[in-house]
Design a protein around this motif. Sequence first.
Motif, PDB file in Angstrom:
ATOM      1  N   HIS A  89       0.831  -1.196   0.000  1.00  0.00           N
ATOM      2  CA  HIS A  89       0.000   0.000   0.000  1.00  0.00           C
ATOM      3  C   HIS A  89       0.871   1.253   0.000  1.00  0.00           C
ATOM      4  O   HIS A  89       0.589   2.202  -0.746  1.00  0.00           O
ATOM      5  CB  HIS A  89      -0.925  -0.016   1.221  1.00  0.00           C
ATOM      6  CG  HIS A  89      -1.976   1.035   1.193  1.00  0.00           C
ATOM      7  ND1 HIS A  89      -3.013   1.038   0.293  1.00  0.00           N
ATOM      8  CD2 HIS A  89      -2.142   2.139   1.948  1.00  0.00           C
ATOM      9  CE1 HIS A  89      -3.769   2.078   0.490  1.00  0.00           C
ATOM     10  NE2 HIS A  89      -3.261   2.783   1.501  1.00  0.00           N
ATOM     11  N   ILE A  90       1.901   1.264   0.792  1.00  0.00           N
ATOM     12  CA  ILE A  90       2.813   2.416   0.851  1.00  0.00           C
ATOM     13  C   ILE A  90       3.492   2.609  -0.495  1.00  0.00           C
ATOM     14  O   ILE A  90       3.601   3.739  -0.986  1.00  0.00           O
ATOM     15  CB  ILE A  90       3.847   2.240   1.978  1.00  0.00           C
ATOM     16  CG1 ILE A  90       3.177   2.429   3.346  1.00  0.00           C
ATOM     17  CG2 ILE A  90       5.007   3.222   1.830  1.00  0.00           C
ATOM     18  CD1 ILE A  90       4.055   2.115   4.520  1.00  0.00           C
ATOM     19  N   ASP A  91       3.976   1.525  -1.110  1.00  0.00           N
ATOM     20  CA  ASP A  91       4.623   1.634  -2.421  1.00  0.00           C
ATOM     21  C   ASP A  91       3.682   2.228  -3.465  1.00  0.00           C
ATOM     22  O   ASP A  91       4.080   3.090  -4.259  1.00  0.00           O
ATOM     23  CB  ASP A  91       5.124   0.260  -2.893  1.00  0.00           C
ATOM     24  CG  ASP A  91       6.352  -0.201  -2.141  1.00  0.00           C
ATOM     25  OD1 ASP A  91       7.011   0.651  -1.505  1.00  0.00           O
ATOM     26  OD2 ASP A  91       6.652  -1.413  -2.197  1.00  0.00           O
ATOM     27  N   SER A  92       2.432   1.782  -3.471  1.00  0.00           N
ATOM     28  CA  SER A  92       1.486   2.309  -4.466  1.00  0.00           C
ATOM     29  C   SER A  92       1.194   3.788  -4.200  1.00  0.00           C
ATOM     30  O   SER A  92       1.100   4.578  -5.136  1.00  0.00           O
ATOM     31  CB  SER A  92       0.192   1.503  -4.461  1.00  0.00           C
ATOM     32  OG  SER A  92      -0.541   1.725  -3.278  1.00  0.00           O
ATOM     33  N   ARG A  93       1.077   4.182  -2.947  1.00  0.00           N
ATOM     34  CA  ARG A  93       0.818   5.586  -2.617  1.00  0.00           C
ATOM     35  C   ARG A  93       2.010   6.459  -2.996  1.00  0.00           C
ATOM     36  O   ARG A  93       1.846   7.549  -3.528  1.00  0.00           O
ATOM     37  CB  ARG A  93       0.515   5.763  -1.116  1.00  0.00           C
ATOM     38  CG  ARG A  93      -0.715   5.047  -0.613  1.00  0.00           C
ATOM     39  CD  ARG A  93      -2.001   5.260  -1.349  1.00  0.00           C
ATOM     40  NE  ARG A  93      -2.294   6.583  -1.810  1.00  0.00           N
ATOM     41  CZ  ARG A  93      -3.118   6.869  -2.788  1.00  0.00           C
ATOM     42  NH1 ARG A  93      -3.737   5.911  -3.441  1.00  0.00           N
ATOM     43  NH2 ARG A  93      -3.330   8.109  -3.149  1.00  0.00           N
ATOM     44  N   ILE A  94       3.215   5.974  -2.735  1.00  0.00           N
ATOM     45  CA  ILE A  94       4.419   6.739  -3.074  1.00  0.00           C
ATOM     46  C   ILE A  94       4.506   6.932  -4.581  1.00  0.00           C
ATOM     47  O   ILE A  94       4.799   8.028  -5.061  1.00  0.00           O
ATOM     48  CB  ILE A  94       5.679   6.058  -2.524  1.00  0.00           C
ATOM     49  CG1 ILE A  94       5.755   6.242  -1.005  1.00  0.00           C
ATOM     50  CG2 ILE A  94       6.942   6.621  -3.168  1.00  0.00           C
ATOM     51  CD1 ILE A  94       6.877   5.494  -0.340  1.00  0.00           C
ATOM     52  N   SER A  95       4.258   5.871  -5.339  1.00  0.00           N
ATOM     53  CA  SER A  95       4.346   6.004  -6.793  1.00  0.00           C
ATOM     54  C   SER A  95       3.279   6.968  -7.328  1.00  0.00           C
ATOM     55  O   SER A  95       3.551   7.752  -8.233  1.00  0.00           O
ATOM     56  CB  SER A  95       4.227   4.638  -7.472  1.00  0.00           C
ATOM     57  OG  SER A  95       2.950   4.082  -7.254  1.00  0.00           O
ATOM     58  N   SER A  96       2.072   6.938  -6.748  1.00  0.00           N
ATOM     59  CA  SER A  96       1.045   7.874  -7.216  1.00  0.00           C
ATOM     60  C   SER A  96       1.398   9.309  -6.832  1.00  0.00           C
ATOM     61  O   SER A  96       1.171  10.235  -7.612  1.00  0.00           O
ATOM     62  CB  SER A  96      -0.328   7.499  -6.670  1.00  0.00           C
ATOM     63  OG  SER A  96      -0.395   7.709  -5.273  1.00  0.00           O
ATOM     64  N   LEU A  97       1.973   9.512  -5.663  1.00  0.00           N
ATOM     65  CA  LEU A  97       2.403  10.853  -5.268  1.00  0.00           C
ATOM     66  C   LEU A  97       3.540  11.343  -6.146  1.00  0.00           C
ATOM     67  O   LEU A  97       3.578  12.508  -6.548  1.00  0.00           O
ATOM     68  CB  LEU A  97       2.842  10.870  -3.805  1.00  0.00           C
ATOM     69  CG  LEU A  97       1.715  10.856  -2.783  1.00  0.00           C
ATOM     70  CD1 LEU A  97       2.276  10.726  -1.378  1.00  0.00           C
ATOM     71  CD2 LEU A  97       0.864  12.093  -2.893  1.00  0.00           C
ATOM     72  N   GLU A  98       4.488  10.450  -6.465  1.00  0.00           N
ATOM     73  CA  GLU A  98       5.598  10.837  -7.332  1.00  0.00           C
ATOM     74  C   GLU A  98       5.090  11.242  -8.710  1.00  0.00           C
ATOM     75  O   GLU A  98       5.544  12.235  -9.280  1.00  0.00           O
ATOM     76  CB  GLU A  98       6.607   9.694  -7.458  1.00  0.00           C
ATOM     77  CG  GLU A  98       7.466   9.508  -6.226  1.00  0.00           C
ATOM     78  CD  GLU A  98       8.374   8.293  -6.315  1.00  0.00           C
ATOM     79  OE1 GLU A  98       8.179   7.445  -7.223  1.00  0.00           O
ATOM     80  OE2 GLU A  98       9.273   8.190  -5.481  1.00  0.00           O
ATOM     81  N   SER A  99       4.143  10.489  -9.241  1.00  0.00           N
ATOM     82  CA  SER A  99       3.609  10.838 -10.558  1.00  0.00           C
ATOM     83  C   SER A  99       2.847  12.159 -10.491  1.00  0.00           C
ATOM     84  O   SER A  99       2.884  12.957 -11.418  1.00  0.00           O
ATOM     85  CB  SER A  99       2.726   9.724 -11.104  1.00  0.00           C
ATOM     86  OG  SER A  99       1.548   9.616 -10.331  1.00  0.00           O
ATOM     87  N   GLY A 100       2.155  12.423  -9.378  1.00  0.00           N
ATOM     88  CA  GLY A 100       1.446  13.693  -9.219  1.00  0.00           C
ATOM     89  C   GLY A 100       2.400  14.870  -9.117  1.00  0.00           C
ATOM     90  O   GLY A 100       2.151  15.928  -9.685  1.00  0.00           O
ATOM     91  N   VAL A 101       3.493  14.690  -8.409  1.00  0.00           N
ATOM     92  CA  VAL A 101       4.467  15.767  -8.254  1.00  0.00           C
ATOM     93  C   VAL A 101       5.176  16.033  -9.581  1.00  0.00           C
ATOM     94  O   VAL A 101       5.490  17.172  -9.909  1.00  0.00           O
ATOM     95  CB  VAL A 101       5.483  15.423  -7.137  1.00  0.00           C
ATOM     96  CG1 VAL A 101       6.654  16.371  -7.165  1.00  0.00           C
ATOM     97  CG2 VAL A 101       4.799  15.470  -5.778  1.00  0.00           C
ATOM     98  N   LYS A 102       5.423  14.996 -10.387  1.00  0.00           N
ATOM     99  CA  LYS A 102       6.083  15.171 -11.686  1.00  0.00           C
ATOM    100  C   LYS A 102       5.221  15.999 -12.640  1.00  0.00           C
ATOM    101  O   LYS A 102       5.743  16.640 -13.544  1.00  0.00           O
ATOM    102  CB  LYS A 102       6.397  13.810 -12.321  1.00  0.00           C
ATOM    103  CG  LYS A 102       7.539  13.083 -11.646  1.00  0.00           C
ATOM    104  CD  LYS A 102       7.775  11.738 -12.274  1.00  0.00           C
ATOM    105  CE  LYS A 102       8.850  10.961 -11.537  1.00  0.00           C
ATOM    106  NZ  LYS A 102       9.016   9.615 -12.056  1.00  0.00           N
ATOM    107  N   GLN A 103       3.901  15.982 -12.429  1.00  0.00           N
ATOM    108  CA  GLN A 103       3.000  16.697 -13.324  1.00  0.00           C
ATOM    109  C   GLN A 103       2.943  18.190 -13.013  1.00  0.00           C
ATOM    110  O   GLN A 103       2.437  18.970 -13.816  1.00  0.00           O
ATOM    111  CB  GLN A 103       1.598  16.101 -13.242  1.00  0.00           C
ATOM    112  CG  GLN A 103       1.540  14.697 -13.800  1.00  0.00           C
ATOM    113  CD  GLN A 103       0.176  14.065 -13.603  1.00  0.00           C
ATOM    114  OE1 GLN A 103      -0.705  14.663 -13.020  1.00  0.00           O
ATOM    115  NE2 GLN A 103       0.008  12.850 -14.076  1.00  0.00           N
ATOM    116  N   ILE A 104       3.449  18.593 -11.856  1.00  0.00           N
ATOM    117  CA  ILE A 104       3.466  20.017 -11.508  1.00  0.00           C
ATOM    118  C   ILE A 104       4.592  20.667 -12.292  1.00  0.00           C
ATOM    119  O   ILE A 104       5.719  20.216 -12.280  1.00  0.00           O
ATOM    120  CB  ILE A 104       3.704  20.212  -9.995  1.00  0.00           C
ATOM    121  CG1 ILE A 104       2.556  19.603  -9.199  1.00  0.00           C
ATOM    122  CG2 ILE A 104       3.864  21.683  -9.662  1.00  0.00           C
ATOM    123  CD1 ILE A 104       2.776  19.644  -7.705  1.00  0.00           C
TER     124      ILE A 104
END
Length: 172
Positions: A109-124
Amino acid sequence: MNLDYISVEYLVVAMAAMILYLIYYVFTKDSEYNKNIRSVATVAEELNREIFYLKKKLSDTQKNIKSNTSRMSDDDIYQEVERTVYDMVKPISLGLKRLEESVQSIDEHIDSRISSLESGVKQISIPSSVHGNDDEKIISLFKQGVPLETISKELHISKAEVEFVLKINKIK
């Protein structure tokens, strides 16, 4: 010219709002993870308690075996010890399996949340007005002692963008 200034401000405000939302989201997920970790800690405490009781039971069984050694043969003693050890190991093994499954689930669960946060931050993205030539102009004017308000007016960008460039370049 005035519309560009306003739209850049809206873009900066929108980015700030997005970043605040991401921070809020991370903190709420962090509290969920803390709850999960507390439940894992509770299971570990229960296992420690169970181990303590099983050690005590083993100690009592060993005392009983010593007091009854005159009546028991070596094979009987061996079978009694084997049964006692099996009875002690089985609940510990089951508890460890549950604990491992919980930890693995939390980790996934932590790995999936981290990857989704990383992808969200890359879009900024950084506003287009805060690049290359403007950076150099901002730094040059700031080093000459020109106030931030004047720099922002001359380059037609917000004061926040000027501060951002100075912070990025570790000048202010």
